[in-house]
Each structure stands twice: as C-alpha cells, then as structure tokens.
Design a protein around this motif. Structure first.
Motif, PDB file in Angstrom:
ATOM      1  N   GLY A  49       0.875  -0.981   0.260  1.00  0.00           N
ATOM      2  CA  GLY A  49      -0.265  -0.389  -0.281  1.00  0.00           C
ATOM      3  C   GLY A  49       1.148   1.402  -0.490  1.00  0.00           C
ATOM      4  O   GLY A  49       0.362   2.394  -0.673  1.00  0.00           O
ATOM      5  N   LEU A  50       2.064   1.096   1.000  1.00  0.00           N
ATOM      6  CA  LEU A  50       2.756   2.201   0.896  1.00  0.00           C
ATOM      7  C   LEU A  50       3.366   2.181  -0.392  1.00  0.00           C
ATOM      8  O   LEU A  50       3.759   3.535  -0.629  1.00  0.00           O
ATOM      9  N   LEU A  51       4.244   1.712  -0.894  1.00  0.00           N
ATOM     10  CA  LEU A  51       4.641   1.973  -2.506  1.00  0.00           C
ATOM     11  C   LEU A  51       3.997   1.597  -2.965  1.00  0.00           C
ATOM     12  O   LEU A  51       4.238   3.335  -3.771  1.00  0.00           O
ATOM     13  N   ILE A  52       2.565   1.837  -2.804  1.00  0.00           N
ATOM     14  CA  ILE A  52       1.137   2.379  -4.228  1.00  0.00           C
ATOM     15  C   ILE A  52       0.732   3.761  -3.902  1.00  0.00           C
ATOM     16  O   ILE A  52       1.398   4.363  -5.004  1.00  0.00           O
ATOM     17  N   ILE A  53       1.498   4.071  -2.906  1.00  0.00           N
ATOM     18  CA  ILE A  53       1.403   5.714  -2.333  1.00  0.00           C
ATOM     19  C   ILE A  53       1.686   6.620  -3.283  1.00  0.00           C
ATOM     20  O   ILE A  53       1.437   7.813  -3.740  1.00  0.00           O
ATOM     21  N   ALA A  54       2.889   5.946  -2.570  1.00  0.00           N
ATOM     22  CA  ALA A  54       4.230   6.297  -3.025  1.00  0.00           C
ATOM     23  C   ALA A  54       4.457   6.877  -4.374  1.00  0.00           C
ATOM     24  O   ALA A  54       4.657   8.155  -5.022  1.00  0.00           O
ATOM     25  N   LEU A  55       4.094   6.010  -5.306  1.00  0.00           N
ATOM     26  CA  LEU A  55       3.834   6.199  -6.728  1.00  0.00           C
ATOM     27  C   LEU A  55       3.051   7.093  -6.812  1.00  0.00           C
ATOM     28  O   LEU A  55       3.657   7.904  -8.133  1.00  0.00           O
ATOM     29  N   LEU A  56       2.011   6.871  -7.060  1.00  0.00           N
ATOM     30  CA  LEU A  56       0.941   7.524  -6.945  1.00  0.00           C
ATOM     31  C   LEU A  56       1.358   8.794  -6.699  1.00  0.00           C
ATOM     32  O   LEU A  56       0.878  10.433  -7.667  1.00  0.00           O
ATOM     33  N   GLN A  57       2.304   9.981  -5.860  1.00  0.00           N
ATOM     34  CA  GLN A  57       2.269  11.098  -5.689  1.00  0.00           C
ATOM     35  C   GLN A  57       2.869  11.433  -6.353  1.00  0.00           C
ATOM     36  O   GLN A  57       2.960  12.500  -7.322  1.00  0.00           O
ATOM     37  N   VAL A  58       3.865  10.888  -6.525  1.00  0.00           N
ATOM     38  CA  VAL A  58       5.334  11.040  -7.772  1.00  0.00           C
ATOM     39  C   VAL A  58       4.794  10.938  -8.490  1.00  0.00           C
ATOM     40  O   VAL A  58       5.193  11.252  -9.961  1.00  0.00           O
TER      41      VAL A  58
END
Lengths: 239, 140
Positions: A49-58
C-alpha cells in the motif's frame, strides 16, 4: 523526450499499468518481508500500500485512475471471501466442538471492539460524528460504512479506520500471542478475525490454516453481531 | 463424477475444466449471497450484511450437506486465499483520498485504534481459552 511523455500518457490511461503495479508492489512487499525474516511489522498489505501510495504521489495519479486498473484485483475479494468456506469446511468438526468458546468470545470481543473504541475516542473529545465512525471499525468496510451512516457518522472515515484497524491487528497479533505463549491457533485466529476482519484473516492464513479458518468464521459472525448491536442501539436511542 | 470425497486420493482431478468449475461455484455463491442480502434489505432496509460473506455461509452449508469437496474447488479456493493479502491492497491505497481527515484526527484516533485493537485481541483470546477449558472439562 516528447516521445517518452506520449508513451507515459498512453500507458497511464490504460488499466494495465496500475494492475501490473499493484501485483509487482505486492510481490516486492513479499520479498521485503521475507528478507526481514517474515517479521509481522513488514505486513505485505502495509508495504505494498505504501509503495503504491508513493508511486501515485510521484506520478500525480488520482485514486480514481489507479482504481481503473486495481479494480480487477479488488473484484477477486468477493470470490475469495466465499472461498473461506473451504478451510472452514475442512475444520468443521473442530468448529462444532468449539461452539461455546466461539459464542462467548464473539460476544465479549465484539462488545470490547466497539465499546473501547467509542470510550477512547470520547475521552479524547472527538465529536459525535467521529465517534460514530470509529464504532464499527472491527467489521469489514462495507458493513462499517453502512453502520457509520446509520449512527450519524462519516462513511469514508469509517472505511479508513477499518483499513487501519485491519493492518494494526495483522501486525500486532503474532508478537502479542507469542509473548503470551498462546499456542491454540483456533483461539489466536478467532481473536484476530473479531478484531481485524479480512486483513486479520489474511494474516492468520499466513500463520496456519486452522487460524485462518477460525478467523474467517469470526469475521463473518462479528459482522453480523455488530450490525445487530448497532440496530438495537439505534432503535433504543430513538425510543 | 464419483459420489465419494476427492480428498486424500492419489490423483485429485484438477484440470482446467474442474478449476473453472470451482471458480464458477465461488462466484455463483457470491451472486446468491448478494441476491439474498438484497431481498432481506427489501424486507428490513436497515439490515446490513456483505453479499460475499452470505455467499461463504451458503457454500459452507452446501458443503456440510453434500459432505464432498471437489478437487477443483479446493484448489481454486486455496489459490485465492493464498493471495488474500494482495486483494486488500487497492482498498488500503484508498486511504490516500482521505489524507485531510487523517491529519485532522490522526494521533488521537490512531491511539484509540491501537488500544482498542489490543484490548479486543486480549479479551477475545482470553474468553475463548477460558470457555474452551470449561467445555473440555465438562466432557468425560
């Protein structure tokens, strides 16, 4: 450079990109968890979840656009929930022999889950709609959102609290039960199913099939009991 | 189709067709569960219960009645349950939509969740073990 930008525009509009990203992030989370010796802090839902959230932000991607791809994974949650009947069926004799502990632990656990969350939120001075949103936090998201609405809470906040409760329980349960030297995997699974619904159940299956089976039945029963308790509460407060 | 159980046989019959049949059983039960919940909601509008969980209970009742677990259904269910954590990832990512709500109420709510989850785990497991000991003690 503009060619690369065009490719990105094309890919980011396709559901394939975020479907692939979800599965790769989960595999990476599993690898990280294995690298850390399977410590429960390295929960696969949490890391992915954290990996995807970071990716969405970037990449400045909205959740709606992400979900276009992720919905295919999300959809399988339905059949997977139905599939929980199979480990339960395989452990049916054990379930039949444990009806008294199942009933008693369900009642005690369900009341504790709701009562303690409401009491602590009130002690912090949370407003009534926030208190109503935390009450059903140990049930699965669709139940919690509906119950929060009936209690005058905020459904979206209820959904967030449900997810956080799920991850918290999945992270806490193994070290807690090990520290208490509890080796009854039916009891351990049942506890995490009452406290942390499906995410707790997913964790329980990583530990043992018996724990998973009992967590699944706990999740189902707690959803039903919490709905009934909230219904009674709403009727009593109207009377 | 043999009427006996497929369990414990040397060669469980897992073929693409039996696997697909297993998946068909799962989604049919989900559909039946969703339908049942919709009908119940017509009668009692404030009744809430997830269709998939109703489907799980229907499938359990069916398996308990038939006393037979098809190998394809077993394999499909085991596969899906094996990736259960993955299936929660899209919902978990959904938290990003509510960053504001979390920041506003974050620390006290998080503390409430931690304490409440700990208490729930302890009370549930304690009650379970105490009652299990009690009911085992009653048996001869």
């Amino acid at each position: 450079m503009s060619g690369i930008a065009e490719i990105w525009v094309y890919l980011s509009a396709s559901p394939l990109l975020w479907l692939t990203a979800t599965i790769l992030a989960y595999l990476l989370a599993l690898a990280i968890s294995a690298k850390l010796g399977g410590t429960p802090i390295a929960n696969s839902v949490l890391i992915a979840g954290l990996l995807i959230i970071a990716l969405l932000q970037v990449t400045q991607t909205s959740y709606a656009q992400y979900f276009e791809g992720a919905q295919f994974v999300h959809f399988l949650l339905g059949p997977a929930t139905v599939a929980l009947a199979i480990p339960l069926y395989k452990n049916l004799e054990k379930v039949r022999r444990s009806l008294l502990p199942i009933g008693g632990a369900l009642l005690a656990g369900s009341l504790t889950a709701m009562g303690s969350a409401v009491a602590i939120a009130m002690a912090f001075g949370a407003p009534a709609d926030v208190v109503a949103s935390i009450a059903p936090k140990s049930t699965s998201a669709p139940i919690a959102m509906e119950l929060a609405r009936n209690l005058g809470g905020i459904p979206s906040l209820a959904a967030v609290l449900v997810i956080l409760t799920g991850i918290l329980g999945a992270v806490i349960v193994t070290p807690l039960m090990n520290a208490l030297k509890i080796k009854d995997y039916a009891a351990r699974g049942f506890a995490v199913g009452v406290a942390s619904h499906g995410i707790g159940t997913a964790r329980a299956f990583q530990v043992s099939e018996v724990a998973g089976a009992f967590s699944g039945i706990a999740m189902a029963l707690n959803g039903a009991l919490t709905s009934i308790l909230v219904l009674v509460w709403v009727l009593l407060s109207q009377a | 189709m043999t009427p006996k159980s497929d369990e414990g046989k040397a060669k469980p019959r897992i073929t693409p067709a039996t696997l697909l049949a297993g998946f068909a059983v799962l989604i049919s039960c989900q559909l039946a569960g969703e339908t049942l919940v919709s009908v119940a909601r017509l009668l009692a509008p404030s009744f809430v219960f997830p269709g998939p969980v109703a489907g799980m209970l229907l499938l359990l009742a069916y398996l308990g009645w038939r006393r037979r677990l098809p190998a394809g259904l077993d394999a499909m269910a085991t596969g899906l349950i094996g990736i259960l954590s993955l299936l929660f990832v899209p919902s978990a990512v959904g938290i990003v939509q509510y960053g504001g709500l979390i920041l506003e109420w974050g620390p006290p709510l998080l503390l409430a969740l931690v304490i409440s989850t700990l208490l729930t785990l302890l009370v549930t497991v304690g009650t379970y073990l105490a009652l299990a000991r009690l009911s085992n003690g009653e048996e001869p």
